[in-house]
Write a protein that holds these residues in place. Structure first.
Motif, short mmCIF file in Angstrom:
data_model
loop_
_atom_site.label_atom_id
_atom_site.label_comp_id
_atom_site.label_asym_id
_atom_site.label_seq_id
_atom_site.Cartn_x
_atom_site.Cartn_y
_atom_site.Cartn_z
N GLU A 54 0.83 -1.18 0.00
CA GLU A 54 0.00 0.00 0.00
C GLU A 54 0.88 1.25 0.00
OE1 GLU A 54 -2.64 -0.11 3.25
OE2 GLU A 54 -3.73 -1.88 2.55
N GLU A 55 0.35 2.26 -0.63
CA GLU A 55 1.08 3.53 -0.67
C GLU A 55 1.17 4.11 0.73
OE1 GLU A 55 0.83 7.87 -2.90
OE2 GLU A 55 -0.51 6.23 -3.47
N ARG A 56 2.36 4.50 1.09
CA ARG A 56 2.61 4.99 2.43
C ARG A 56 1.98 6.37 2.62
NH1 ARG A 56 6.44 8.45 4.34
NH2 ARG A 56 6.96 8.32 6.55
N GLU A 57 1.18 6.49 3.66
CA GLU A 57 0.58 7.78 4.00
C GLU A 57 1.62 8.66 4.67
OE1 GLU A 57 -2.47 9.38 3.97
OE2 GLU A 57 -3.22 7.91 2.54
N PRO A 58 1.71 9.94 4.29
CA PRO A 58 2.67 10.82 4.96
C PRO A 58 2.31 11.00 6.43
CG PRO A 58 1.20 12.07 3.53
CD PRO A 58 0.94 10.62 3.26
N GLY A 59 3.34 11.10 7.27
CA GLY A 59 3.12 11.31 8.68
C GLY A 59 2.67 12.73 8.97
N VAL A 60 2.39 13.00 10.23
CA VAL A 60 1.88 14.31 10.62
C VAL A 60 2.88 15.41 10.30
CG1 VAL A 60 1.14 15.73 12.57
CG2 VAL A 60 0.43 13.34 12.44
N VAL A 61 4.14 15.18 10.62
CA VAL A 61 5.17 16.19 10.35
C VAL A 61 5.29 16.45 8.86
CG1 VAL A 61 7.63 16.74 10.53
CG2 VAL A 61 6.44 15.65 12.46
N ARG A 90 3.05 16.08 6.62
CA ARG A 90 1.86 16.78 6.13
C ARG A 90 1.97 18.29 6.36
NH1 ARG A 90 -3.26 12.85 7.85
NH2 ARG A 90 -2.27 10.89 7.23
N TRP A 91 2.47 18.65 7.54
CA TRP A 91 2.59 20.08 7.83
C TRP A 91 3.72 20.71 7.03
CZ3 TRP A 91 -1.03 22.97 9.53
CH2 TRP A 91 -2.02 22.44 10.36
N ILE A 92 4.78 19.99 6.81
CA ILE A 92 5.86 20.52 5.96
C ILE A 92 5.33 20.76 4.55
CG2 ILE A 92 8.04 19.92 4.83
CD1 ILE A 92 8.88 18.55 7.42
N GLN A 93 4.50 19.84 4.08
CA GLN A 93 3.88 20.02 2.77
C GLN A 93 2.97 21.24 2.76
OE1 GLN A 93 2.01 16.45 1.25
NE2 GLN A 93 0.76 17.58 -0.24
N ALA A 94 2.23 21.44 3.85
CA ALA A 94 1.32 22.58 3.94
C ALA A 94 2.08 23.91 3.98
CB ALA A 94 0.44 22.45 5.18
N PHE A 95 3.25 23.90 4.61
CA PHE A 95 4.04 25.13 4.72
C PHE A 95 4.57 25.60 3.36
CE2 PHE A 95 5.42 24.02 9.33
CZ PHE A 95 4.15 24.35 9.78
N ARG A 96 4.74 24.66 2.41
CA ARG A 96 5.33 24.97 1.10
C ARG A 96 6.65 25.73 1.25
NH1 ARG A 96 0.81 27.43 -2.78
NH2 ARG A 96 -0.21 28.10 -0.88
N LEU A 97 7.55 25.09 1.98
CA LEU A 97 8.82 25.73 2.32
C LEU A 97 9.66 26.05 1.10
CD1 LEU A 97 9.81 23.59 5.44
CD2 LEU A 97 8.76 25.86 5.41
N GLY A 112 -1.79 20.90 -1.74
CA GLY A 112 -2.45 19.61 -1.95
C GLY A 112 -2.89 18.92 -0.67
N VAL A 113 -2.59 19.50 0.49
CA VAL A 113 -2.96 18.82 1.74
C VAL A 113 -4.47 18.86 1.98
CG1 VAL A 113 -0.72 19.20 2.84
CG2 VAL A 113 -2.55 20.89 3.13
N LEU A 114 -5.13 19.87 1.45
CA LEU A 114 -6.58 19.96 1.63
C LEU A 114 -7.31 19.12 0.59
CD1 LEU A 114 -6.92 23.77 2.46
CD2 LEU A 114 -6.73 21.83 4.03
N ALA A 115 -6.87 19.23 -0.66
CA ALA A 115 -7.49 18.42 -1.71
C ALA A 115 -7.27 16.94 -1.45
CB ALA A 115 -6.90 18.80 -3.07
N GLY A 116 -6.12 16.59 -0.88
CA GLY A 116 -5.82 15.20 -0.57
C GLY A 116 -6.34 14.74 0.78
#
Length: 326
Positions: free
Chosen positions: A15-22, A24-31, A103-107
């Protein structure tokens, strides 16, 4: 007797690995986009040191921290309201990794409520740095902070939502150029001057180009959602022209700054990024109709911004060493 072939169903074996909490937030920050705020702040600070012999380390840290936190807050609040307005809802294999929000909201990786709350917290922390600088340097800091805060919040927040009305590109030019660069310069010197203002137009024009090229892959979705930025209004081919105009304006600013004696020859180091700019334009012209194939052009635009500002900073550091230390 022949052996029966062994059939193994691997459909659910991995199964495709779900990103962890950290993650997900790094993705949301769009660093990956935050340096577009940090570079102008660095440039303004270095110009202050090289030309006015002024540098206060604590003010420098506060400026860098403030603009970074502000940018992260901007990324998330823009994500939330674009999502609520049915923009940036495409995800999966069709998504250009450099456009269309985090993409964190759409996903469904994070809730809009949580992302909104964290964005407000980032704004709060940024305001703390602004208050400190205002008390330490002077009330004009509030002008830079006010412009930046108003622009970032109402880019996508009703009722203004000027990013949906074709004014977002101009705002980014001003905010990611003169506002941040001059603000950082003022934090060091307590004054403003022509040189940092003129040179600050370079990151402004490059940011204009970056936002325009990022709008091209989202053309259809933006039009459907009523987000009528310049590309959505005038089309992808117009976007190529607008992107090119931003690049040309950035390099022309450097040339004219030297020609009219506003700055010295070290700013021409910024021309070293021209090959990357040409590369981005070639990829864009060839693949503007395909959001995935033009992703390297989006990445190249980020590199053009980073390279140009890095070379300018190096140039001013060299000047500062010559003036202040030799």
């Amino acid at each position: 007797m022949s052996a029966m072939p062994l059939k193994i169903d691997l459909t659910h074996a991995k199964e495709e690995r779900e990103p962890g909490v950290v993650d997900r937030w790094i993705q949301a920050f769009r660093l990956q986009f935050v340096p577009t705020s940090i570079f102008p702040a660095l440039l303004g600070s270095v110009i202050a040191w090289a030309t006015f012999r002024e540098f206060h380390f604590l003010y420098f840290v506060m400026v860098i921290s403030g603009v970074a936190l502000h940018h992260i807050g901007l990324n998330m609040i823009d994500d939330v309201f674009d999502y609520l307005h049915a923009v940036d809802r495409s995800h999966g294999g069709e998504k250009n990794p450099y456009t269309g929000g985090s993409g964190v909201l759409a996903g469904r990786l994070l809730s809009a409520r949580n992302v909104f709350c964290v964005s407000i917290f980032c704004y709060f922390l940024a305001l703390i740095t602004a208050v400190y600088l205002t008390l330490s340097v002077g009330w004009p800091v509030l002008i830079f902070v006010g412009i930046g805060l108003f622009s970032s919040v109402f880019y996508s927040v009703p009722p203004i939502r000027y990013g949906y009305r074709g004014f977002g590109e101009f705002s980014l030019l001003i905010n990611f150029g003169p506002v941040i660069c001059l603000g950082a310069f003022y934090a060091q010197t307590g004054s403003i001057a022509w040189e940092p203002f003129i040179i600050s137009l370079v990151p402004g024009f490059l940011m204009w180009s970056m936002i325009v090229i990022n709008e091209i892959p989202d053309y259809e979705e933006d039009r459907q959602a009523g987000k009528l930025n310049l590309v959505a209004r005038f089309g992808k081919k117009a976007g190529i022209l607008l992107y090119s105009a931003g690049l040309i304006s950035a390099y022309a600013t450097l040339l004219l700054a030297v020609f009219f004696g506003v700055s010295s020859l070290q700013v021409l180091l910024g021309f070293l990024s021209i090959p990357a700019a040409f590369n981005s334009l070639i990829i864009l012209r060839k693949n503007y109709h395909d959001r995935l194939k033009m992703a390297p052009a989006n990445l190249a635009a980020i590199k053009v911004h980073a390279f140009t500002l890095s070379f300018l900073i190096i140039g001013y550091l060299a000047k500062g060493v010559q003036v202040n230390l030799l």
